[in-house]
Design a protein around this motif. Structure first.
Motif, PDB file in Angstrom:
ATOM      1  N   ILE A  34       5.250  -4.027  -4.938  1.00 41.99           N
ATOM      2  CA  ILE A  34       6.056  -5.006  -4.211  1.00 41.99           C
ATOM      3  C   ILE A  34       5.743  -6.381  -4.787  1.00 41.99           C
ATOM      4  O   ILE A  34       4.832  -6.538  -5.604  1.00 41.99           O
ATOM      5  CB  ILE A  34       5.769  -4.981  -2.692  1.00 41.99           C
ATOM      6  CG1 ILE A  34       4.269  -5.128  -2.425  1.00 41.99           C
ATOM      7  CG2 ILE A  34       6.323  -3.722  -2.053  1.00 41.99           C
ATOM      8  CD1 ILE A  34       3.916  -5.220  -0.953  1.00 41.99           C
ATOM      9  N   GLU A  35       6.480  -7.379  -4.341  1.00 39.14           N
ATOM     10  CA  GLU A  35       6.299  -8.729  -4.882  1.00 39.14           C
ATOM     11  C   GLU A  35       4.939  -9.316  -4.517  1.00 39.14           C
ATOM     12  O   GLU A  35       4.259  -9.906  -5.352  1.00 39.14           O
ATOM     13  CB  GLU A  35       7.427  -9.642  -4.371  1.00 39.14           C
ATOM     14  CG  GLU A  35       7.305 -11.104  -4.772  1.00 39.14           C
ATOM     15  CD  GLU A  35       7.472 -11.360  -6.258  1.00 39.14           C
ATOM     16  OE1 GLU A  35       7.099 -12.457  -6.702  1.00 39.14           O
ATOM     17  OE2 GLU A  35       7.960 -10.464  -6.987  1.00 39.14           O
ATOM     18  N   ASN A  36       4.525  -9.169  -3.264  1.00 36.91           N
ATOM     19  CA  ASN A  36       3.261  -9.724  -2.804  1.00 36.91           C
ATOM     20  C   ASN A  36       2.404  -8.617  -2.198  1.00 36.91           C
ATOM     21  O   ASN A  36       2.843  -7.927  -1.269  1.00 36.91           O
ATOM     22  CB  ASN A  36       3.501 -10.824  -1.760  1.00 36.91           C
ATOM     23  CG  ASN A  36       4.267 -11.995  -2.347  1.00 36.91           C
ATOM     24  OD1 ASN A  36       3.806 -12.655  -3.263  1.00 36.91           O
ATOM     25  ND2 ASN A  36       5.474 -12.241  -1.825  1.00 36.91           N
ATOM     26  N   PRO A  37       1.174  -8.423  -2.696  1.00 33.54           N
ATOM     27  CA  PRO A  37       0.334  -7.320  -2.216  1.00 33.54           C
ATOM     28  C   PRO A  37       0.030  -7.403  -0.723  1.00 33.54           C
ATOM     29  O   PRO A  37      -0.082  -8.494  -0.147  1.00 33.54           O
ATOM     30  CB  PRO A  37      -0.954  -7.489  -3.039  1.00 33.54           C
ATOM     31  CG  PRO A  37      -0.529  -8.221  -4.256  1.00 33.54           C
ATOM     32  CD  PRO A  37       0.554  -9.154  -3.806  1.00 33.54           C
ATOM     33  N   GLU A  38      -0.098  -6.235  -0.138  1.00 28.50           N
ATOM     34  CA  GLU A  38      -0.433  -6.122   1.281  1.00 28.50           C
ATOM     35  C   GLU A  38      -1.714  -5.299   1.426  1.00 28.50           C
ATOM     36  O   GLU A  38      -1.908  -4.316   0.705  1.00 28.50           O
ATOM     37  CB  GLU A  38       0.703  -5.414   2.040  1.00 28.50           C
ATOM     38  CG  GLU A  38       2.030  -6.151   1.992  1.00 28.50           C
ATOM     39  CD  GLU A  38       3.173  -5.317   2.545  1.00 28.50           C
ATOM     40  OE1 GLU A  38       2.938  -4.110   2.823  1.00 28.50           O
ATOM     41  OE2 GLU A  38       4.283  -5.852   2.682  1.00 28.50           O
TER      42      GLU A  38
END
Length: 618
Positions: free
Chosen positions: A398-402
């Protein structure tokens, strides 16, 4: 008489001093030369998508890998070696000695396969230490400046584009046979099968550089899809109910054959003894095992094929997604006897290990996440630090890690999956029985350790990968839809998406190197095709005697308008669909920005330009 003795003594002293200086100089020179010769060469072989179970010597009774098996028999073998669950993140971690998330690489597309400009690679370290450096095959860490292999320490570069042949960055209609590749920044046509070409050119490069130490990164695109191979390699595996994909095994058979030829060359050239030869792969099997019917396609249990008793395949957070083979052989370094090493190890350990084995000097503190494996290999003091070691791998995509997204937290035999499931491999190697409820204290302990790790690594996510335009290192620059940043969870961009008229869009992160006027050519098709915006791509014929299939039929898109937005400037114009591209001229200021493009269709649908060629005007 006394005077003559003094004079003679003086002359003798001068002669002695002269001989001593000459001798010292000679010794110094000899030391310098022998020092270079004594430095070990390094060949790092990384096979794409081959899992732990896709090797005969690791228990697979259905595949033949005699040359990999021979290497296995004389190597330090790491039985609990873990990588990232997909291609680009593993490559970033191996080449930097740092967790892939820290390098900016946690996806295979969407601009998150671009290695951050600040990162120092293995090639740069070797180059700083007087090594020749070459890469042959797959890079997958960025096709534009400043992310290309030649920007990251490689002197000799022969690679395909993107993350695989037939992906958007790759030369149009490459099909593993007689393809066009990037050679030192220029497109060149090569005759032959891709894996053969990587190995043959690697051997030629080694031959040219054999009088000095060399680092050769042999990173094959095989056995990644599409599964194109000469049928002489796949035929032995056809019509076997235990083999899910004969062509996949055929690709591995060809790699194995080439490894045998490489070893023969090294032995004939008397290079084998002082060469550190490393064999590994980048993630779990992609097609050597089939998930049981009704199971999750990545994380399910294996119903067919061989996966060394592990759950999950490539991209899984379970063991089968990220536990892979690692063999290290070096005769002159005493690594010649088959030895299983069972401690928990990871991809970011490779560079620190080579730094120690090769006696490399670091120009700066690289702050490795990994640690040298030498104490394990040589059974020396220092092994104790591996006892309670924690390894964390994830598949963000994804664009920003979670936090905890598709994550495996590993310590010893313990595995925590996604912060919710707990398994103990000593009693449950297939990870069938979630025992989190029986060990609440362990879950608390492990989650706390993970939270501390996340807190430490997450500030690095703020760094962004900017494609640089207007720099003499790459002008013009072609950017690809493959690198669009988007919140949509995208699959890898392949040429078939372009043929189908796949509707999507995103933006590129751009750094303008120098203020000035720039031209932007928006294309649907790559430049080498010469196709108009509304054209249909011709169908590629199948190759006889191979598993190569005909290309898919493309879709006509009725494009009538185009738009571009960059540095708060929005320009649009009508389109002549019979032209190859739509061109804009834009005055830009030096600095960081976003670039986004649109094609409007008569159906009122919108998509981005898959290819944009950007040039700074004189």
């Amino acid at each position: 008489m006394i005077r003559n003795i003094k004079n003679n003594t003086f002359h003798l002293v001068l002669i002695a001093l002269s001989l001593l200086v000459s001798s010292c100089s000679s010794v110094a020179k000899k030391k310098e030369i022998s020092g270079l010769k004594e430095k070990p060469n390094v060949i790092l072989i990384m096979v794409d998508d081959q899992g732990y179970g896709d090797i005969a010597s690791l228990g697979n009774e259905h595949i033949k890998t005699p040359n990999i098996d021979a290497l296995h028999d004389v190597s330090a073998r790491f039985t609990q070696y873990h990588v990232s669950p997909t291609c680009a993140p593993t490559r970033a971690a191996i080449l930097t000695g740092r967790h892939s998330n820290r390098t900016g690489v946690w996806h295979t597309v969407n601009g998150r396969s671009l290695i951050l400009e600040r990162e120092t690679t293995m090639a740069q370290v070797f180059k700083d230490n007087g090594y020749a450096t070459g890469i042959f095959g797959k890079w997958h860490l960025g096709d534009n400046y400043p992310f290309r292999p030649q920007d990251k320490g490689f002197d000799e570069v022969l690679v395909h584009g993107g993350g695989g042949i037939e992906q958007t960055m790759d030369y149009w209609d490459n099909d593993y046979f007689d393809d066009t590749y990037w050679h030192n920044g220029e497109l060149e046509k090569y005759n032959g099968f891709c894996t053969d070409i990587w190995f043959e050119n690697a051997k030629a490069y080694i031959e040219e550089n054999k009088d000095k130490p060399f680092f050769c990164y042999l990173s094959t695109n095989a056995a990644h899809s599409p599964y194109f191979v000469d049928e002489k390699y796949s035929d032995p595996y056809k019509d076997n109910e235990n083999i899910p994909n004969a062509a996949f095994y055929g690709l591995i058979a060809n790699v194995d054959e080439n490894i045998g030829k490489l070893v023969d060359y090294l032995e004939a050239s008397k290079l084998m003894d002082n060469t550190i030869l490393i064999f590994t792969t980048d993630n779990g099997t992609a097609s050597g095992a089939k998930i049981e019917e009704g199971g999750d396609r990545l994380d399910g249990f294996i119903a067919n094929g061989y996966n060394a008793g592990m759950r999950g395949v490539k991209a899984s957070m379970y063991e089968g997604g990220h536990r892979v083979p690692l063999f290290i052989h070096w005769k002159d370094g005493g690594i010649t006897v088959g030895k299983d090493i069972n401690e928990l190890t990871a991809h970011y350990d490779i560079l620190p290990t080579l730094v120690e084995l090769c006696g490399l000097e670091l120009k700066k503190d690289l702050d490795f996440d990994g640690t040298s494996l030498v104490p394990l290999i040589k059974d020396e003091k220092g092994k104790e630090k591996f006892e309670d070691r924690v390894i964390i791998t994830n598949s963000q995509r994804i664009e920003n890690p979670e936090p905890w997204r598709r994550t495996a937290f590993m310590q010893g035999d313990w595995r925590v999956i996604n912060g919710k499931e707990l398994y103990s491999l000593d009693t449950d190697p297939e990870q069938r029985n979630n025992i989190a409820a029986q060990h609440p204290e362990k879950m608390i302990e492990f989650k706390k350790a993970y939270d501390n790790w996340w807190k430490e690594i997450s500030p690095s996510y703020e760094a962004q990968p900017y494609i640089i335009i207007g720099d003499e290192a790459e002008n013009p620059t072609t950017v690809f839809g493959h690198d669009w940043h988007t919140e949509r969870i995208a699959s890898p961009w392949h040429q078939r998406h372009i043929r189908f008229g796949y509707i999507d869009n995103g933006y590129w992160l751009i750094r303008v190197a120098e203020s000035g006027t720039y031209t932007f050519k928006l294309r649907r098709w790559p430049e080498e095709t010469g196709l108009a915006l509304n054209a249909k791509a011709p169908i590629r014929p199948a190759l006889p005697g191979t598993t190569v299939k005909k290309s898919v039929e493309s879709k006509v898109l009725s494009i009538n308008k185009a738009k571009i937005e960059i540095q708060d400037q929005v320009l649009s114009k009508e389109v002549d669909p019979g032209q190859e591209y739509v061109e804009f001229q834009v005055k830009l200021k030096e600095g960081e920005t976003k670039l986004q493009t649109w094609f409007n269709l008569e159906s009122n649908e919108k998509l981005g330009a898959y290819y944009v060629q950007i040039s700074k005007m004189p």
